[in-house]
Design a protein around this motif. Structure first.
Motif, PDB file in Angstrom:
ATOM      1  N   GLY A 138     -42.025 -30.306 -69.986  1.00 58.72           N
ATOM      2  CA  GLY A 138     -42.709 -29.118 -69.453  1.00 58.72           C
ATOM      3  C   GLY A 138     -43.782 -28.424 -70.100  1.00 58.72           C
ATOM      4  N   SER A 139     -43.726 -28.592 -71.445  1.00 57.03           N
ATOM      5  CA  SER A 139     -44.813 -27.819 -72.302  1.00 57.03           C
ATOM      6  C   SER A 139     -45.749 -28.845 -72.666  1.00 57.03           C
ATOM      7  CB  SER A 139     -44.052 -27.448 -73.583  1.00 57.03           C
ATOM      8  OG  SER A 139     -43.556 -28.619 -74.324  1.00 57.03           O
ATOM      9  N   LEU A 140     -45.863 -29.992 -72.210  1.00 55.81           N
ATOM     10  CA  LEU A 140     -46.758 -30.946 -72.450  1.00 55.81           C
ATOM     11  C   LEU A 140     -48.070 -30.609 -71.629  1.00 55.81           C
ATOM     12  CD1 LEU A 140     -44.731 -34.367 -72.697  1.00 55.81           C
ATOM     13  CD2 LEU A 140     -45.836 -32.760 -74.957  1.00 55.81           C
ATOM     14  N   GLU A 141     -49.261 -30.786 -72.176  1.00 57.54           N
ATOM     15  CA  GLU A 141     -50.697 -30.668 -71.339  1.00 57.54           C
ATOM     16  C   GLU A 141     -50.849 -31.800 -70.739  1.00 57.54           C
ATOM     17  OE1 GLU A 141     -53.221 -28.683 -73.640  1.00 57.54           O
ATOM     18  OE2 GLU A 141     -51.915 -26.746 -74.013  1.00 57.54           O
ATOM     19  N   TYR A 142     -50.017 -32.775 -70.590  1.00 59.42           N
ATOM     20  CA  TYR A 142     -50.431 -34.042 -69.957  1.00 59.42           C
ATOM     21  C   TYR A 142     -49.511 -34.641 -69.185  1.00 59.42           C
ATOM     22  CZ  TYR A 142     -48.509 -35.914 -74.185  1.00 59.42           C
ATOM     23  OH  TYR A 142     -47.755 -36.185 -75.451  1.00 59.42           O
ATOM     24  N   GLY A 143     -49.427 -35.485 -67.979  1.00 61.41           N
ATOM     25  CA  GLY A 143     -48.623 -35.548 -67.396  1.00 61.41           C
ATOM     26  C   GLY A 143     -47.823 -36.962 -67.646  1.00 61.41           C
ATOM     27  N   LEU A 144     -46.478 -37.136 -67.406  1.00 67.06           N
ATOM     28  CA  LEU A 144     -45.509 -38.234 -67.559  1.00 67.06           C
ATOM     29  C   LEU A 144     -44.747 -38.622 -66.530  1.00 67.06           C
ATOM     30  CD1 LEU A 144     -43.869 -37.050 -70.917  1.00 67.06           C
ATOM     31  CD2 LEU A 144     -45.603 -38.684 -70.669  1.00 67.06           C
ATOM     32  N   THR A 145     -44.594 -39.771 -66.242  1.00 66.95           N
ATOM     33  CA  THR A 145     -43.940 -40.338 -65.072  1.00 66.95           C
ATOM     34  C   THR A 145     -42.938 -41.525 -65.814  1.00 66.95           C
ATOM     35  OG1 THR A 145     -45.563 -41.909 -64.365  1.00 66.95           O
ATOM     36  CG2 THR A 145     -45.606 -39.596 -63.419  1.00 66.95           C
ATOM     37  N   VAL A 203     -50.400 -39.644 -68.470  1.00 70.12           N
ATOM     38  CA  VAL A 203     -51.720 -39.504 -67.720  1.00 70.12           C
ATOM     39  C   VAL A 203     -52.442 -38.203 -68.247  1.00 70.12           C
ATOM     40  CG1 VAL A 203     -52.568 -38.726 -65.544  1.00 70.12           C
ATOM     41  CG2 VAL A 203     -50.496 -40.296 -65.359  1.00 70.12           C
ATOM     42  N   ARG A 204     -53.591 -38.577 -68.741  1.00 70.34           N
ATOM     43  CA  ARG A 204     -54.164 -37.361 -69.534  1.00 70.34           C
ATOM     44  C   ARG A 204     -55.462 -37.032 -68.633  1.00 70.34           C
ATOM     45  NH1 ARG A 204     -53.728 -40.376 -75.280  1.00 70.34           N
ATOM     46  NH2 ARG A 204     -53.402 -42.004 -73.920  1.00 70.34           N
TER      47      ARG A 204
END
Length: 644
Positions: free
Chosen positions: A21-28, A117-118
């Motif tokens: 949740g702390s990441l500034e990019y997406g993960l799927t 996803v950045r």
């Protein structure tokens, strides 16, 4: 004491969710059918919490996207990147960098895929801005007409613009990686490197003028350069920036303008001195007329055995020398009256060679090289004598022991090529008169002042400083040019260019023979406003046998002519007088005496009878001061001329 309270256990799932949740990019995480198995808060915040296939949730499509990195990762089980332009639910367009990484299960099979996803929208904008700025900078550098180059601290070229390429005759990819030693000789390259080091050591821009001689063909150019040291953000020296401007043509133009300005200043100075000289000569000639005339008459009346006779001869000779000086002044001022004739320059020179040999002395050999088929020129022959006499005297004084004086003539055509190296000349066909000697020569300072009147390098009583000024004035009066070539200890050469005369049937004349004192019995009316000259001329003519009438004003002359009951054969009149000039007086007397002839006299040239000092056909003129022999010869020329 009570028991210490045990901290609650933190599950790995909570830690994992907090981390993701702390990441500034997406993960799927997606399965092979693109179903979303997992998405972090970043994806939920941007696209909403939803389940389904990724292309439905994120792209709002019914089929997988073309070039989808997840599909490629499942296909070859390798990681893949792809940039995507995505429209968010808010309608805003963003650029995403999608990275698909295959995930293997316990059996080693790829059954899912992690997609990172950045948002690179800002990065893309920054990159675009950098590219645009670089393009503008590149365009600017290529548009600047100056040479621009970069070198590292070791003198190796890092970059350059197109102007630099053209100047050095090589493309940037050939220049980069090389040094000055690859383009110019070692000594010049050493100079460039020293200038580079000086700029880097100073820590600020330095200016230089650098002559470049290229090793390939030897051509030279002058650069005005500014060299500026370059530093990285940490302040470390990394090289030098050079900006250069080719000022070769500008320097050449400046030198040419300087030369032309010097010529203009010289011409103006000569013109001013010429006006002064002409004015002085006019008054001086009037006084000399009385001295010379009286001395001649006294000599005629004095017994040659009388002691005073020698004194009178000295007075006459001194007056004649003074008259020569004033004649030189008038020649320099281009105000000497001349009677041009079509002449063969070779013939005129041959007639004066004997006199020139006596003038220069036995220790100097006179060599005469006449040009063949020489073109005719139109010039007063006496002026040729003046030129050669003055140049010969200068050559004689420049030769200390034995030497040579060489006189040559030739035809020459002045074209554009010649004009490029001789400013101030005019194109055309000329007869060239060259007078050379092997004497002591002249330095540049002497050459700069050579034609100024009264300038001389000779000792006291060795010269008046008018000889070369006279030559200059005569050449200019005849619309000619003069060049001087001289070096110390290597002699001098004067080249005089006289315009070719296009023959129109006029008779060629050589130098006229000297005449003896001639007498006459005709009636002559003398008009002169200077009383002393009038009286002296009257006595001179009476001694020659003429019947003489005198008047000191034009109106008195007209009244006298009307009252006179006998023929008046000739009017001898001054040119410039009060009330009326000499020519108008002559016109006024013609109705009374239609056969009247006229001889003008003056110590100065007047435009009423001469245009730029050149006598028109049919005009007779005698220059003051004149001798008895000169006046008697001129009178007979006019009186015996049936056409005048």
């Amino acid at each position: 004491m009570g028991k210490k309270k045990k901290s609650p256990a933190i599950s790995e799932k909570n830690i994992f969710n907090a981390l993701l949740g702390s990441l500034e990019y997406g993960l799927t995480i997606q399965d092979r059918d693109y179903n979303i198995l997992f998405q972090n808060d970043f994806m939920r915040n941007h696209f909403g919490s939803s389940s389904g296939k990724c292309y439905e949730v994120y792209e709002y499509r019914d089929t997988p996207c073309k070039g989808c990195p997840v599909r490629e990762a499942f296909r070859d089980e390798k990681s893949h990147d792809a940039e995507r332009i995505v429209r968010e639910p808010t309608g805003k367009l963003r650029v995403w960098l999608n990275t698909a990484i295959p995930i293997r299960n316990d059996q080693g099979e790829v059954d899912s895929c992690l997609e990172i996803v950045r948002d690179i929208s800002s990065l893309k904008r920054m990159k675009k801005s950098i590219i645009e700025n670089e393009a503008r900078l590149h365009t600017l550098l290529q548009t600047i007409p100056d040479l621009i180059w970069l070198k590292n601290e070791n003198g190796v070229y890092l970059a350059c613009n197109e102007t630099f390429e053209r100047f050095f005759g090589a493309k940037e990819d050939v220049i980069v990686g090389k040094t000055d030693y690859d383009f110019v000789d070692g000594e010049l390259a050493d100079l460039f490197r020293e200038n580079d080091r000086r700029a880097m050591a100073a820590g600020k821009p330095t200016c230089n003028e650098e002559w470049i001689t290229f090793a390939d063909d030897g051509h030279s150019a002058l650069l005005d350069t500014i060299k500026t040291p370059m530093f990285d953000p940490e302040g470390n020296l990394v090289g030098v920036l050079g900006i250069g401007r080719d000022i070769t043509e500008r320097k050449r133009t400046e030198e040419e303008q300087k030369k032309l300005m010097n010529q203009l200043n010289q011409a103006q100075k000569m013109e001013s001195m010429g006006r002064l000289a002409g004015g002085v000569a006019h008054d001086f000639n009037n006084m000399l007329s009385v001295i010379l005339g009286r001395a001649e008459m006294l000599l005629e009346d004095t017994d040659p055995d009388q002691p005073i006779c020698a004194d009178l001869k000295e007075i006459k000779e001194a007056a004649q020398r003074s008259a020569d000086v004033t004649r030189q002044l008038l020649a320099f001022a281009r105000k000497q009256t001349i009677a041009p004739k079509v002449i063969d320059l070779n013939e005129v020179i041959e007639n004066i060679l004997k006199m020139l040999r006596r003038l220069i002395g036995e220790n100097i050999e006179l060599l005469w090289h006449p040009g063949k088929n020489l073109w005719p020129i139109k010039m007063d022959p006496s002026q040729v004598d003046q030129i050669l006499a003055n140049l010969s005297v200068n050559a004689r004084d420049a030769i200390t022991k034995e030497g040579k004086l060489i006189i040559e003539t030739s035809n020459i055509t002045v074209d554009k090529t010649y004009l490029d190296n001789h400013p101030g000349f005019s194109p055309g066909e000329f007869v060239q008169l060259t007078v050379s000697d092997n004497g002591c020569g002249m330095d540049q300072e002497t050459l700069n002042n050579l034609f100024e009147p009264f300038f001389t390098t000779k000792g006291i009583d060795k010269g008046t400083g008018l000889g070369l000024a006279t030559v200059y004035g005569i050449v200019k009066q005849n619309d000619g040019f003069i060049n001087v070539y001289s070096e110390p200890d290597n002699g001098s050469s004067f080249k005089i260019f006289l315009s070719r005369h296009m023959f129109s049937g006029e008779q060629m004349h050589a130098k006229e023979r000297a005449k003896a004192v001639l007498r006459g019995s005709e009636s002559i009316l003398i008009v002169e406003d200077e009383a002393s000259i009038l009286k002296m001329t009257e006595q001179m003519l009476k001694r020659l046998g003429y019947n003489v009438l005198t008047a000191n004003r034009p109106k008195d002359a007209i009244n006298l002519a009307r009252e006179h009951n006998r023929e008046i054969h000739l009017l001898l009149t001054d040119v410039v007088m009060p009330e009326m000039n000499g020519q108008d007086l002559f016109k006024s007397l013609l109705p009374i005496y239609p056969n009247l002839k006229c001889l003008f006299m003056s110590g100065y040239t007047a435009n009423v009878i001469a245009h730029h000092g050149v006598l028109a056909k049919g005009i007779h003129y005698i220059q003051k001061p004149f001798s008895r022999q000169g006046l008697s010869s001129k009178l007979r020329d006019v009186l015996d001329d049936d056409n005048s």
